[in-house]
Design an enzyme around this catalytic site. Structure first.
Site, PDB file in Angstrom:
ATOM      1  N   ASN A   1     105.393  73.643  74.073  1.00  0.00           N
ATOM      2  CA  ASN A   1     104.999  72.873  72.882  1.00  0.00           C
ATOM      3  C   ASN A   1     105.849  71.611  72.834  1.00  0.00           C
ATOM      4  OD1 ASN A   1     104.306  71.901  70.387  1.00  0.00           O
ATOM      5  ND2 ASN A   1     105.606  73.350  69.259  1.00  0.00           N
TER       6      ASN A   1
ATOM      7  N   LYS B   1     105.726  69.222  70.719  1.00  0.00           N
ATOM      8  CA  LYS B   1     105.912  68.673  69.361  1.00  0.00           C
ATOM      9  C   LYS B   1     105.544  67.183  69.362  1.00  0.00           C
ATOM     10  CE  LYS B   1     109.781  71.879  68.891  1.00  0.00           C
ATOM     11  NZ  LYS B   1     109.867  72.767  67.735  1.00  0.00           N
TER      12      LYS B   1
ATOM     13  N   GLU C   1     107.416  83.647  66.395  1.00  0.00           N
ATOM     14  CA  GLU C   1     108.464  82.627  66.399  1.00  0.00           C
ATOM     15  C   GLU C   1     109.282  82.751  65.117  1.00  0.00           C
ATOM     16  OE1 GLU C   1     107.436  79.219  69.240  1.00  0.00           O
ATOM     17  OE2 GLU C   1     106.715  78.678  67.265  1.00  0.00           O
TER      18      GLU C   1
ATOM     19  N   SER D   1     114.008  78.777  70.790  1.00  0.00           N
ATOM     20  CA  SER D   1     115.165  78.434  71.621  1.00  0.00           C
ATOM     21  C   SER D   1     115.167  79.117  72.989  1.00  0.00           C
ATOM     22  CB  SER D   1     116.466  78.705  70.857  1.00  0.00           C
ATOM     23  OG  SER D   1     116.524  77.905  69.688  1.00  0.00           O
TER      24      SER D   1
ATOM     25  N   GLU E   1     106.300  74.559  61.841  1.00  0.00           N
ATOM     26  CA  GLU E   1     106.515  73.177  61.367  1.00  0.00           C
ATOM     27  C   GLU E   1     105.296  72.689  60.591  1.00  0.00           C
ATOM     28  OE1 GLU E   1     107.716  71.534  65.157  1.00  0.00           O
ATOM     29  OE2 GLU E   1     109.566  72.708  65.052  1.00  0.00           O
TER      30      GLU E   1
ATOM     31  N   GLY F   1     114.347  75.615  67.534  1.00  0.00           N
ATOM     32  CA  GLY F   1     115.118  74.382  67.651  1.00  0.00           C
ATOM     33  C   GLY F   1     116.552  74.512  67.184  1.00  0.00           C
TER      34      GLY F   1
ATOM     35  N   HIS G   1     101.754  76.686  63.612  1.00  0.00           N
ATOM     36  CA  HIS G   1     103.167  76.531  63.969  1.00  0.00           C
ATOM     37  C   HIS G   1     103.988  76.418  62.688  1.00  0.00           C
ATOM     38  CE1 HIS G   1     106.891  74.863  65.543  1.00  0.00           C
ATOM     39  NE2 HIS G   1     106.523  75.353  66.726  1.00  0.00           N
TER      40      HIS G   1
HETATM   41  C1  PEP Z   1     108.480  75.726  69.272  1.00  0.00           C
HETATM   42  O1  PEP Z   1     108.377  74.527  69.040  1.00  0.00           O
HETATM   43  O2  PEP Z   1     107.501  76.479  69.165  1.00  0.00           O
HETATM   44  C2  PEP Z   1     109.789  76.268  69.686  1.00  0.00           C
HETATM   45  C3  PEP Z   1     109.914  77.542  69.893  1.00  0.00           C
HETATM   46  O3  PEP Z   1     110.810  75.336  69.811  1.00  0.00           O
HETATM   47  P1  PEP Z   1     112.239  75.595  70.529  1.00  0.00           P
HETATM   48  O4  PEP Z   1     111.959  76.274  71.848  1.00  0.00           O
HETATM   49  O5  PEP Z   1     112.787  74.204  70.691  1.00  0.00           O
HETATM   50  O6  PEP Z   1     113.038  76.456  69.627  1.00  0.00           O
END
Ligand code: PEP
Length: 234
Positions: free
Chosen positions: A6, A8, A157, A193, A93, A163, A91
């Protein structure tokens, strides 16, 4: 085993083209399904540069109507026309900053699947919900908004791990994945992460069918290393 990157709000079309050329040459393992999820404006470039490869191109969101007065939104048929294979929906976000709810995530998911897209639907609890002992309830509520389908994958997630550099323990991931799989019989990815150093441990359990990777998917070498590590488990 599926590894999805992803991006973003990173990488415009020119950077996407350059990344795609490098990714084509990155010697990705054939035993892992690989997907990239660029921003809307870079989807055409990604679909073009990755045409003829096994690497799937997914959007990061999609509206439930095929067209209409929805300024700033993009529909599933529009994505299909660009050669996009699937989309992320829900997601955290989008839920946190752009008002997505379980109901709108469910509508986005159904419309995308009805239009022939594959979907990665994201679920996961916040830090506050976890410390209040609400993780299972939150997952049950979020998953209840989705319908099982061959083209649906769920990404667990935990919001506190996205992040932040914090990851769920393999045990936390296992529990969450098992809860989700009891509700819907679909593959479940872990996200939060993930990087080349921790992917093997996080994906070790049978209930974990791959990873949704944010930050560590933005660099070809790091993303390819995650795919290679995952291939050792599949
Ligand atoms: C994501 O954006 O779905 C995500 C898991 O980000 P990160 O791996 O940076 O934590």
């Amino acid at each position: 085993m599926l590894i999805a990157g992803n991006w973003k709000m990173f990488k415009g079309p020119a950077e996407t083209r350059a990344f795609g050329i490098d990714l084509r040459e990155a010697d990705l393992p054939t035993s892992v399904e690989v997907v990239v999820c660029p921003p809307f404006v870079s989807l055409g470039a990604a679909a073009e540069v990755l045409a003829g490869t096994e690497i799937g191109v997914f959007a990061q969101n999609c509206h439930w109507d095929p067209e209409g007065a929805f300024t700033g939104e993009i529909s599933a048929p529009m994505l299909r026309e660009l050669g996009v294979y699937g989309t992320i929906v829900g997601h955290s976000e989008r839920r946190q900053h752009f008002g997505d709810t379980d109901e709108t995530v469910g509508r986005r998911c159904r419309a995308a699947i009805e239009s022939g897209l594959h979907v990665i639907a994201c679920v996961g609890e916040t830090e506050h919900e976890r410390s209040a002992g609400e993780t299972e309830m939150v997952l049950r509520r979020q998953v209840a908004a989705l319908d099982a389908d061959d083209n649906l994958v769920i990404a667990y997630e935990p919001v506190w791990a996205i992040g932040t550099g914090k990851t769920a323990t393999p045990e936390i991931a296992r529990q969450a994945h098992e809860t989700i799989k009891e509700l819907l019989d679909v593959p479940v990815l872990y996200g939060g992460s993930v990087n080349a150093g921790n992917v093997a441990e996080l994906l070790a359990h049978d209930a974990v069918d791959g990873a949704l990777v944010g930050g560590a998917s933005l660099d070809v070498e790091s993303f390819a290393a995650i795919c290679r590590a995952a291939s050792q488990l599949s």
